[in-house]
Design a protein around this motif. Structure first.
Motif, PDB file in Angstrom:
ATOM      1  N   PRO A 209      -5.237  10.779  43.663  1.00  0.00           N
ATOM      2  CA  PRO A 209      -4.675  11.933  44.381  1.00  0.00           C
ATOM      3  C   PRO A 209      -4.983  13.237  43.663  1.00  0.00           C
ATOM      4  N   LEU A 210      -5.199  14.280  44.446  1.00  0.00           N
ATOM      5  CA  LEU A 210      -5.482  15.593  43.851  1.00  0.00           C
ATOM      6  C   LEU A 210      -4.328  16.096  42.997  1.00  0.00           C
ATOM      7  N   SER A 211      -3.113  15.641  43.320  1.00  0.00           N
ATOM      8  CA  SER A 211      -1.942  16.087  42.557  1.00  0.00           C
ATOM      9  C   SER A 211      -2.030  15.679  41.092  1.00  0.00           C
ATOM     10  N   ALA A 212      -2.864  14.656  40.783  1.00  0.00           N
ATOM     11  CA  ALA A 212      -3.013  14.212  39.394  1.00  0.00           C
ATOM     12  C   ALA A 212      -3.608  15.307  38.519  1.00  0.00           C
ATOM     13  N   LEU A 213      -4.350  16.248  39.113  1.00  0.00           N
ATOM     14  CA  LEU A 213      -4.943  17.332  38.326  1.00  0.00           C
ATOM     15  C   LEU A 213      -3.880  18.269  37.758  1.00  0.00           C
ATOM     16  N   GLY A 214      -2.696  18.283  38.385  1.00  0.00           N
ATOM     17  CA  GLY A 214      -1.609  19.115  37.876  1.00  0.00           C
ATOM     18  C   GLY A 214      -1.012  18.604  36.581  1.00  0.00           C
ATOM     19  N   GLN A 215      -1.314  17.338  36.239  1.00  0.00           N
ATOM     20  CA  GLN A 215      -0.773  16.734  35.023  1.00  0.00           C
ATOM     21  C   GLN A 215      -1.772  16.744  33.867  1.00  0.00           C
ATOM     22  N   VAL A 216      -2.928  17.381  34.072  1.00  0.00           N
ATOM     23  CA  VAL A 216      -3.967  17.386  33.044  1.00  0.00           C
ATOM     24  C   VAL A 216      -3.585  18.349  31.923  1.00  0.00           C
ATOM     25  N   SER A 217      -3.755  17.904  30.687  1.00  0.00           N
ATOM     26  CA  SER A 217      -3.391  18.729  29.535  1.00  0.00           C
ATOM     27  C   SER A 217      -4.429  19.835  29.290  1.00  0.00           C
ATOM     28  N   ALA A 218      -4.023  20.836  28.541  1.00  0.00           N
ATOM     29  CA  ALA A 218      -4.936  21.938  28.204  1.00  0.00           C
ATOM     30  C   ALA A 218      -6.113  21.428  27.383  1.00  0.00           C
ATOM     31  N   LYS A 219      -5.876  20.453  26.517  1.00  0.00           N
ATOM     32  CA  LYS A 219      -6.942  19.889  25.694  1.00  0.00           C
ATOM     33  C   LYS A 219      -7.984  19.197  26.552  1.00  0.00           C
ATOM     34  N   SER A 220      -7.533  18.458  27.577  1.00  0.00           N
ATOM     35  CA  SER A 220      -8.473  17.781  28.478  1.00  0.00           C
ATOM     36  C   SER A 220      -9.260  18.790  29.301  1.00  0.00           C
ATOM     37  N   TRP A 221      -8.601  19.854  29.748  1.00  0.00           N
ATOM     38  CA  TRP A 221      -9.312  20.888  30.505  1.00  0.00           C
ATOM     39  C   TRP A 221     -10.371  21.566  29.635  1.00  0.00           C
ATOM     40  N   ALA A 222     -10.046  21.790  28.356  1.00  0.00           N
ATOM     41  CA  ALA A 222     -11.026  22.395  27.452  1.00  0.00           C
ATOM     42  C   ALA A 222     -12.242  21.494  27.287  1.00  0.00           C
ATOM     43  N   ALA A 223     -12.001  20.183  27.173  1.00  0.00           N
ATOM     44  CA  ALA A 223     -13.114  19.236  27.070  1.00  0.00           C
ATOM     45  C   ALA A 223     -13.917  19.219  28.360  1.00  0.00           C
ATOM     46  N   TRP A 224     -13.234  19.304  29.504  1.00  0.00           N
ATOM     47  CA  TRP A 224     -13.922  19.314  30.804  1.00  0.00           C
ATOM     48  C   TRP A 224     -14.800  20.560  30.931  1.00  0.00           C
ATOM     49  N   ILE A 225     -14.316  21.710  30.480  1.00  0.00           N
ATOM     50  CA  ILE A 225     -15.116  22.944  30.527  1.00  0.00           C
ATOM     51  C   ILE A 225     -16.363  22.790  29.657  1.00  0.00           C
ATOM     52  N   TYR A 226     -16.222  22.142  28.500  1.00  0.00           N
ATOM     53  CA  TYR A 226     -17.392  21.888  27.647  1.00  0.00           C
ATOM     54  C   TYR A 226     -18.400  21.007  28.381  1.00  0.00           C
ATOM     55  N   LEU A 227     -17.907  19.974  29.055  1.00  0.00           N
ATOM     56  CA  LEU A 227     -18.802  19.088  29.813  1.00  0.00           C
ATOM     57  C   LEU A 227     -19.497  19.846  30.935  1.00  0.00           C
ATOM     58  N   LEU A 228     -18.766  20.730  31.598  1.00  0.00           N
ATOM     59  CA  LEU A 228     -19.341  21.513  32.695  1.00  0.00           C
ATOM     60  C   LEU A 228     -20.425  22.454  32.190  1.00  0.00           C
ATOM     61  N   VAL A 229     -20.106  23.235  31.159  1.00  0.00           N
ATOM     62  CA  VAL A 229     -21.027  24.281  30.704  1.00  0.00           C
ATOM     63  C   VAL A 229     -22.200  23.690  29.927  1.00  0.00           C
ATOM     64  N   PHE A 230     -21.883  22.911  28.899  1.00  0.00           N
ATOM     65  CA  PHE A 230     -22.946  22.417  28.021  1.00  0.00           C
ATOM     66  C   PHE A 230     -23.533  21.091  28.498  1.00  0.00           C
ATOM     67  N   GLY A 231     -22.673  20.153  28.905  1.00  0.00           N
ATOM     68  CA  GLY A 231     -23.177  18.850  29.325  1.00  0.00           C
ATOM     69  C   GLY A 231     -23.969  18.893  30.616  1.00  0.00           C
ATOM     70  N   THR A 232     -23.594  19.804  31.535  1.00  0.00           N
ATOM     71  CA  THR A 232     -24.254  19.859  32.844  1.00  0.00           C
ATOM     72  C   THR A 232     -25.170  21.069  32.973  1.00  0.00           C
ATOM     73  N   LEU A 233     -24.606  22.268  32.905  1.00  0.00           N
ATOM     74  CA  LEU A 233     -25.402  23.469  33.165  1.00  0.00           C
ATOM     75  C   LEU A 233     -26.508  23.662  32.135  1.00  0.00           C
ATOM     76  N   VAL A 234     -26.274  23.283  30.892  1.00  0.00           N
ATOM     77  CA  VAL A 234     -27.281  23.467  29.844  1.00  0.00           C
ATOM     78  C   VAL A 234     -28.137  22.219  29.685  1.00  0.00           C
ATOM     79  N   ALA A 235     -27.520  21.107  29.289  1.00  0.00           N
ATOM     80  CA  ALA A 235     -28.298  19.914  28.924  1.00  0.00           C
ATOM     81  C   ALA A 235     -28.936  19.226  30.124  1.00  0.00           C
ATOM     82  N   LEU A 236     -28.218  19.112  31.245  1.00  0.00           N
ATOM     83  CA  LEU A 236     -28.810  18.432  32.395  1.00  0.00           C
ATOM     84  C   LEU A 236     -29.964  19.226  32.974  1.00  0.00           C
ATOM     85  N   ASN A 237     -29.854  20.556  32.962  1.00  0.00           N
ATOM     86  CA  ASN A 237     -30.996  21.371  33.387  1.00  0.00           C
ATOM     87  C   ASN A 237     -32.187  21.173  32.444  1.00  0.00           C
ATOM     88  N   ALA A 238     -31.907  21.066  31.143  1.00  0.00           N
ATOM     89  CA  ALA A 238     -32.987  20.828  30.180  1.00  0.00           C
ATOM     90  C   ALA A 238     -33.650  19.479  30.439  1.00  0.00           C
TER      91      ALA A 238
END
Length: 316
Positions: A209-238
């Motif tokens: 359920p989408l409501s599960a995203l409301g329970q995500v910790s700040a630490k997990s969101w920070a890791a997700w942002i790293y995956l988005l920016v570096f893991g996908t936008l940078v490394a996957l493009n490379a």
């Protein structure tokens, strides 16, 4: 800018290839650690789906800013095929395999077969794959296997089947991206990630359920942002760029280098301890890269040495 990935305006330099490889090696090696942090409170299917939908949106804005046209109907179809295989099928198969009981050690080992599959498709498609590249790929798999020996090799039959399907799907998608007509690089990434992310979101909503995203910790969101920016936008493009500008073996070599990087990150940040297997595995991985990067030179040295030995006068 070329009209698609298959037509390149100029041959890339060694520096550009080295930089792209370094990005893929290091960044994707650190994503193992980041994924573990993100999954502590984030649903896995939604994590991947929104990651690639957001990445696709960013790449679309970049592509439009660069002046690229939207994909044609054919290019959308091709992008959906590539994104479906690499983003939707491969990544979610890994997640489901782990949920169904496959151990981390076996999963890491199975993933290292990807470049061998990619090299096989390239060979069947008419591209020449040097013998030294096959040797390098084999050494890389053995090195990664030694690194994984401290992991969990437990497996269920369904988990194992899904696990072997993941690198197979990724390799087919990688090969397709080398051959199919696609839009300009930034637009191709946007279309592939949108398609794969959308497929993932449809499936995720059945299980998480989408409501599960409301329970995500700040630490997990920070890791997700790293995956988005570096893991996908940078490394996957490379990685997508490497697929178009280098050999299949070299582009796929990340799969046995990443576990070594991940291990070093675990030691530095996670307090993990090195075992004796590491000191056997790392030289094998180094030899694998040498065979893939410098296969022609090594073959030449070998021929010179054998000729000298054969032609040398017998001693007393």
């Amino acid at each position: 800018m070329p009209a698609n990935f298959n037509a390149q305006a100029r041959t890339p330099g060694a520096g550009a290839i080295a930089a792209a490889l370094l990005l893929v090696y290091v960044v994707w090696g650190t994503t193992y650690f980041a994924i573990g942090i993100a999954l502590t409170s984030m649903p896995p299917l939604l994590m991947n789906a929104i990651r690639f939908l957001c990445a696709g949106g960013v790449m679309l804005l970049i592509a439009l800013w660069q002046g690229h046209a939207l994909p044609t109907r054919l290019q959308w179809r091709n992008s959906a095929l590539v994104g479906g295989l690499m983003v939707f099928v491969a990544m979610n198969l890994i997640g489901f395999a782990q949920k169904l009981g496959i151990g981390s050690g076996l999963m890491a080992t199975v993933v290292t077969t990807m470049p061998m599959w990619l090299a096989l498709w390239s060979r069947l498609g008419g591209e020449r794959v040097p013998f030294t590249s096959w040797v390098g790929l084999a050494l890389g798999v053995v090195g990664a296997l030694l690194l994984a020996l401290e992991g969990d090799f437990s497996v269920t039959w369904l988990g194992g089947l899904l696990a072997f399907g993941a690198p197979l799907a990724w390799s087919v998608g990688s090969y397709a991206s080398r051959k199919l007509s696609l839009p300009a690089p930034a637009m191709a990434s946007a279309a592939q990630w949108f398609a794969g992310g959308a497929m993932g979101l449809v499936v995720a909503l059945w299980f998480e359920p989408l409501s599960a995203l409301g329970q995500v910790s700040a630490k997990s969101w920070a890791a997700w942002i790293y995956l988005l920016v570096f893991g996908t936008l940078v490394a996957l493009n490379a990685y997508l760029w490497l697929l178009q500008n280098t050999s299949a073996a070299l582009a796929g070599s990340y799969s046995f280098v990443n576990p070594a990087v991940a291990l070093l990150v675990g030691v530095a940040l996670g307090g993990e301890l090195l075992t004796g297997w590491v000191f056997a595995a790392l030289p094998l991985i180094g030899a694998a890269l040498a065979f893939i990067l410098y296969g022609s030179a090594l073959r030449g040295v070998w021929l010179v040495l054998t000729q000298r030995l054969v032609g040398a006068p017998r001693g007393l």
